[in-house]
Design a protein around this motif. Sequence first.
Motif, PDB file in Angstrom:
ATOM      1  N   LEU A 228       0.885  -1.238  -0.020  1.00  0.00           N
ATOM      2  CA  LEU A 228       0.014  -0.115  -0.071  1.00  0.00           C
ATOM      3  C   LEU A 228       0.818   1.315  -0.045  1.00  0.00           C
ATOM      4  O   LEU A 228       0.572   2.246  -0.682  1.00  0.00           O
ATOM      5  CB  LEU A 228      -1.270  -0.039   1.383  1.00  0.00           C
ATOM      6  CG  LEU A 228      -2.124  -0.902   1.113  1.00  0.00           C
ATOM      7  CD1 LEU A 228      -3.116  -1.070   2.461  1.00  0.00           C
ATOM      8  CD2 LEU A 228      -2.942  -0.986  -0.348  1.00  0.00           C
ATOM      9  N   PRO A 229       2.089   1.344   0.746  1.00  0.00           N
ATOM     10  CA  PRO A 229       2.729   2.683   0.452  1.00  0.00           C
ATOM     11  C   PRO A 229       3.372   2.813  -0.726  1.00  0.00           C
ATOM     12  O   PRO A 229       3.344   3.901  -1.028  1.00  0.00           O
ATOM     13  CB  PRO A 229       4.031   2.317   1.661  1.00  0.00           C
ATOM     14  CG  PRO A 229       3.286   1.158   2.679  1.00  0.00           C
ATOM     15  CD  PRO A 229       2.632   0.339   1.860  1.00  0.00           C
ATOM     16  N   ALA A 230       3.845   1.900  -1.370  1.00  0.00           N
ATOM     17  CA  ALA A 230       4.310   1.963  -2.634  1.00  0.00           C
ATOM     18  C   ALA A 230       3.205   2.020  -3.737  1.00  0.00           C
ATOM     19  O   ALA A 230       3.464   2.687  -4.779  1.00  0.00           O
ATOM     20  CB  ALA A 230       5.113   0.513  -3.164  1.00  0.00           C
ATOM     21  N   LEU A 231       1.900   1.814  -3.301  1.00  0.00           N
ATOM     22  CA  LEU A 231       1.014   1.957  -4.283  1.00  0.00           C
ATOM     23  C   LEU A 231       0.408   3.383  -4.216  1.00  0.00           C
ATOM     24  O   LEU A 231      -0.464   3.785  -5.051  1.00  0.00           O
ATOM     25  CB  LEU A 231      -0.299   0.881  -4.101  1.00  0.00           C
ATOM     26  CG  LEU A 231      -0.084  -0.337  -4.484  1.00  0.00           C
ATOM     27  CD1 LEU A 231      -1.019  -1.191  -4.071  1.00  0.00           C
ATOM     28  CD2 LEU A 231       0.046  -0.492  -6.184  1.00  0.00           C
ATOM     29  N   ALA A 232       0.725   4.177  -3.449  1.00  0.00           N
ATOM     30  CA  ALA A 232       0.079   5.684  -3.071  1.00  0.00           C
ATOM     31  C   ALA A 232       0.151   6.406  -4.205  1.00  0.00           C
ATOM     32  O   ALA A 232      -0.679   7.016  -4.668  1.00  0.00           O
ATOM     33  CB  ALA A 232       0.850   5.994  -1.957  1.00  0.00           C
ATOM     34  N   ALA A 233       1.192   6.580  -4.998  1.00  0.00           N
ATOM     35  CA  ALA A 233       1.812   7.491  -6.138  1.00  0.00           C
ATOM     36  C   ALA A 233       0.638   6.981  -7.204  1.00  0.00           C
ATOM     37  O   ALA A 233       0.227   8.041  -7.649  1.00  0.00           O
ATOM     38  CB  ALA A 233       3.219   7.474  -6.311  1.00  0.00           C
ATOM     39  N   PRO A 234       0.589   5.718  -7.751  1.00  0.00           N
ATOM     40  CA  PRO A 234      -0.216   5.545  -8.920  1.00  0.00           C
ATOM     41  C   PRO A 234      -1.569   5.725  -8.551  1.00  0.00           C
ATOM     42  O   PRO A 234      -2.471   6.122  -9.391  1.00  0.00           O
ATOM     43  CB  PRO A 234       0.086   4.092  -9.370  1.00  0.00           C
ATOM     44  CG  PRO A 234       0.755   3.650  -8.301  1.00  0.00           C
ATOM     45  CD  PRO A 234       1.646   4.555  -7.532  1.00  0.00           C
ATOM     46  N   VAL A 235      -1.926   5.199  -7.412  1.00  0.00           N
ATOM     47  CA  VAL A 235      -3.358   5.782  -7.079  1.00  0.00           C
ATOM     48  C   VAL A 235      -4.021   6.941  -6.935  1.00  0.00           C
ATOM     49  O   VAL A 235      -4.791   7.419  -7.092  1.00  0.00           O
ATOM     50  CB  VAL A 235      -3.772   4.701  -5.623  1.00  0.00           C
ATOM     51  CG1 VAL A 235      -4.969   5.353  -5.033  1.00  0.00           C
ATOM     52  CG2 VAL A 235      -3.413   3.290  -6.078  1.00  0.00           C
ATOM     53  N   ILE A 236      -2.996   8.008  -6.306  1.00  0.00           N
ATOM     54  CA  ILE A 236      -3.298   9.304  -6.292  1.00  0.00           C
ATOM     55  C   ILE A 236      -3.096   9.779  -7.460  1.00  0.00           C
ATOM     56  O   ILE A 236      -4.175  10.757  -7.779  1.00  0.00           O
ATOM     57  CB  ILE A 236      -2.124   9.976  -5.608  1.00  0.00           C
ATOM     58  CG1 ILE A 236      -2.232   9.638  -3.724  1.00  0.00           C
ATOM     59  CG2 ILE A 236      -2.297  11.461  -5.533  1.00  0.00           C
ATOM     60  CD1 ILE A 236      -1.186  10.052  -2.895  1.00  0.00           C
ATOM     61  N   THR A 237      -2.327   9.333  -8.462  1.00  0.00           N
ATOM     62  CA  THR A 237      -2.502   9.980  -9.893  1.00  0.00           C
ATOM     63  C   THR A 237      -3.700   9.588 -10.359  1.00  0.00           C
ATOM     64  O   THR A 237      -4.513  10.571 -11.035  1.00  0.00           O
ATOM     65  CB  THR A 237      -1.337   9.323 -10.542  1.00  0.00           C
ATOM     66  OG1 THR A 237       0.090   9.830  -9.983  1.00  0.00           O
ATOM     67  CG2 THR A 237      -1.273   9.779 -11.875  1.00  0.00           C
ATOM     68  N   TYR A 238      -4.177   8.308 -10.633  1.00  0.00           N
ATOM     69  CA  TYR A 238      -5.279   8.166 -11.090  1.00  0.00           C
ATOM     70  C   TYR A 238      -6.667   8.687 -10.484  1.00  0.00           C
ATOM     71  O   TYR A 238      -7.505   9.137 -11.297  1.00  0.00           O
ATOM     72  CB  TYR A 238      -5.510   6.499 -11.034  1.00  0.00           C
ATOM     73  CG  TYR A 238      -6.482   6.033 -12.146  1.00  0.00           C
ATOM     74  CD1 TYR A 238      -6.587   6.215 -13.699  1.00  0.00           C
ATOM     75  CD2 TYR A 238      -7.523   5.172 -11.506  1.00  0.00           C
ATOM     76  CE1 TYR A 238      -7.534   5.931 -14.470  1.00  0.00           C
ATOM     77  CE2 TYR A 238      -8.613   4.792 -12.378  1.00  0.00           C
ATOM     78  CZ  TYR A 238      -8.627   5.088 -13.818  1.00  0.00           C
ATOM     79  OH  TYR A 238      -9.523   4.588 -14.756  1.00  0.00           O
ATOM     80  N   ALA A 239      -6.533   8.834  -9.192  1.00  0.00           N
ATOM     81  CA  ALA A 239      -7.553   9.519  -8.590  1.00  0.00           C
ATOM     82  C   ALA A 239      -8.042  10.872  -8.970  1.00  0.00           C
ATOM     83  O   ALA A 239      -9.135  11.434  -9.100  1.00  0.00           O
ATOM     84  CB  ALA A 239      -7.772   9.277  -7.019  1.00  0.00           C
ATOM     85  N   ALA A 240      -6.810  11.583  -9.138  1.00  0.00           N
ATOM     86  CA  ALA A 240      -6.843  12.897  -9.652  1.00  0.00           C
ATOM     87  C   ALA A 240      -7.464  13.128 -11.041  1.00  0.00           C
ATOM     88  O   ALA A 240      -8.025  14.106 -11.296  1.00  0.00           O
ATOM     89  CB  ALA A 240      -5.430  13.659  -9.741  1.00  0.00           C
ATOM     90  N   LEU A 241      -7.294  12.143 -11.796  1.00  0.00           N
ATOM     91  CA  LEU A 241      -7.880  12.380 -13.003  1.00  0.00           C
ATOM     92  C   LEU A 241      -9.279  11.573 -13.030  1.00  0.00           C
ATOM     93  O   LEU A 241     -10.021  11.890 -14.000  1.00  0.00           O
ATOM     94  CB  LEU A 241      -7.103  11.323 -13.972  1.00  0.00           C
ATOM     95  CG  LEU A 241      -5.756  11.793 -14.386  1.00  0.00           C
ATOM     96  CD1 LEU A 241      -5.059  10.683 -15.104  1.00  0.00           C
ATOM     97  CD2 LEU A 241      -5.641  13.125 -14.899  1.00  0.00           C
ATOM     98  N   LEU A 242      -9.721  11.031 -11.957  1.00  0.00           N
ATOM     99  CA  LEU A 242     -11.188  10.384 -11.821  1.00  0.00           C
ATOM    100  C   LEU A 242     -12.041  11.538 -11.501  1.00  0.00           C
ATOM    101  O   LEU A 242     -13.116  11.528 -11.759  1.00  0.00           O
ATOM    102  CB  LEU A 242     -10.959   9.263 -11.021  1.00  0.00           C
ATOM    103  CG  LEU A 242     -10.681   7.944 -11.364  1.00  0.00           C
ATOM    104  CD1 LEU A 242     -10.693   6.928 -10.085  1.00  0.00           C
ATOM    105  CD2 LEU A 242     -11.473   7.126 -12.564  1.00  0.00           C
ATOM    106  N   VAL A 243     -11.764  12.346 -10.719  1.00  0.00           N
ATOM    107  CA  VAL A 243     -12.579  13.759 -10.151  1.00  0.00           C
ATOM    108  C   VAL A 243     -13.283  14.339 -11.339  1.00  0.00           C
ATOM    109  O   VAL A 243     -14.400  14.479 -11.473  1.00  0.00           O
ATOM    110  CB  VAL A 243     -11.935  14.452  -9.188  1.00  0.00           C
ATOM    111  CG1 VAL A 243     -12.752  15.413  -8.861  1.00  0.00           C
ATOM    112  CG2 VAL A 243     -11.537  13.707  -7.913  1.00  0.00           C
TER     113      VAL A 243
END
Length: 330
Positions: A228-243
């Motif tokens: 989960l700590p290593a997945l933070a960057a790609p998840v945050i990136t994709y979430a920013a595009l989902l909004v």
Amino acid sequence: MTEVIVASQAPGTDISVPGASGARQFWRRLRTQPAALVAAAVVALLVLVALAAPLLTAVEGQDPTTYHPTLVDSARGGVPLGSFGGVSGDHWLGVEPQTGRDLFARLVNGARVSLGVAFAATLVQVLIGVVVGVAAALGNRWVDQLLSRVTDIIIAMPLMIMSLALLAIVPSGFPRPVLVALIIGLVAWGSTAKIVRAHALTLKELDHVAAARLSGWGPWRVARRELLPALAAPVITYAALLVPMNITVEAALSFLGVGVKPPTPSWGQMLTAADVWYQAAPQYLLLPAGSLFLTVLALTVLGDGVRTALDPRAASRLRVGTGRKREARA
């Protein structure tokens, strides 16, 4: 979009967010992107307006649901009286045709609904996608196959048609903004799960994750401590595009009449009622449409800036490619 996010993180790339030091590096990279900073300021202002909507309407002295029939010309079909759609000291952006409701109050409260639905739907998508993606990566072959096929079915479902069907059968007493956010999140988490699974499978092969698994750690402890700590960057990136995508979906559902219901204002619902007034009262159409366009543009630019700041290789590739073109021309 899934392929772009996955391709931006090749195997062996450090995609972790290492605490305070990583936050400082992220901010340093983001500051080099003027467009992203402007977009961040616009998004912050829009969120502030949405949160302060009751205060702003109280300062104006209006509310989004009160009718003012004396401010519209009934002989002309309800066109607002006065110039610029009835703009005055009491009604800062004019009034709504036919009803005379205050446009400023409805616009800022519509921002509250539209942004709230988009952020809540994104949160639901990310939570479900992360859980399913990590479970598929850490599970055995049968678990991975089952969850992957379920994810494929979710991705194959047409979002708008499924949302229309589900919204049509839910009782009208259920809070509509909450319902729209839940349906968007529950129908559209498949791409997030695909991205998380792809990254988690790559991370699972790294030495420190393999050592943790061989030492007897359970799957969820491995996920919590290593993945989960290593997945933070790609998840945050994709979430920013989902909004921004979810803002558009909410507006489309409200425009079709199955999203947020009157008298609760939302930008999509305002556009539904404004499509016949673009000549007699153009501000009634331009204000929500312009707000929607500005919000989606700012969030999209900010999401791209966040992706570049979390993945410095993107800027490096751009500089290298530009340098090679210059050398070729020389």
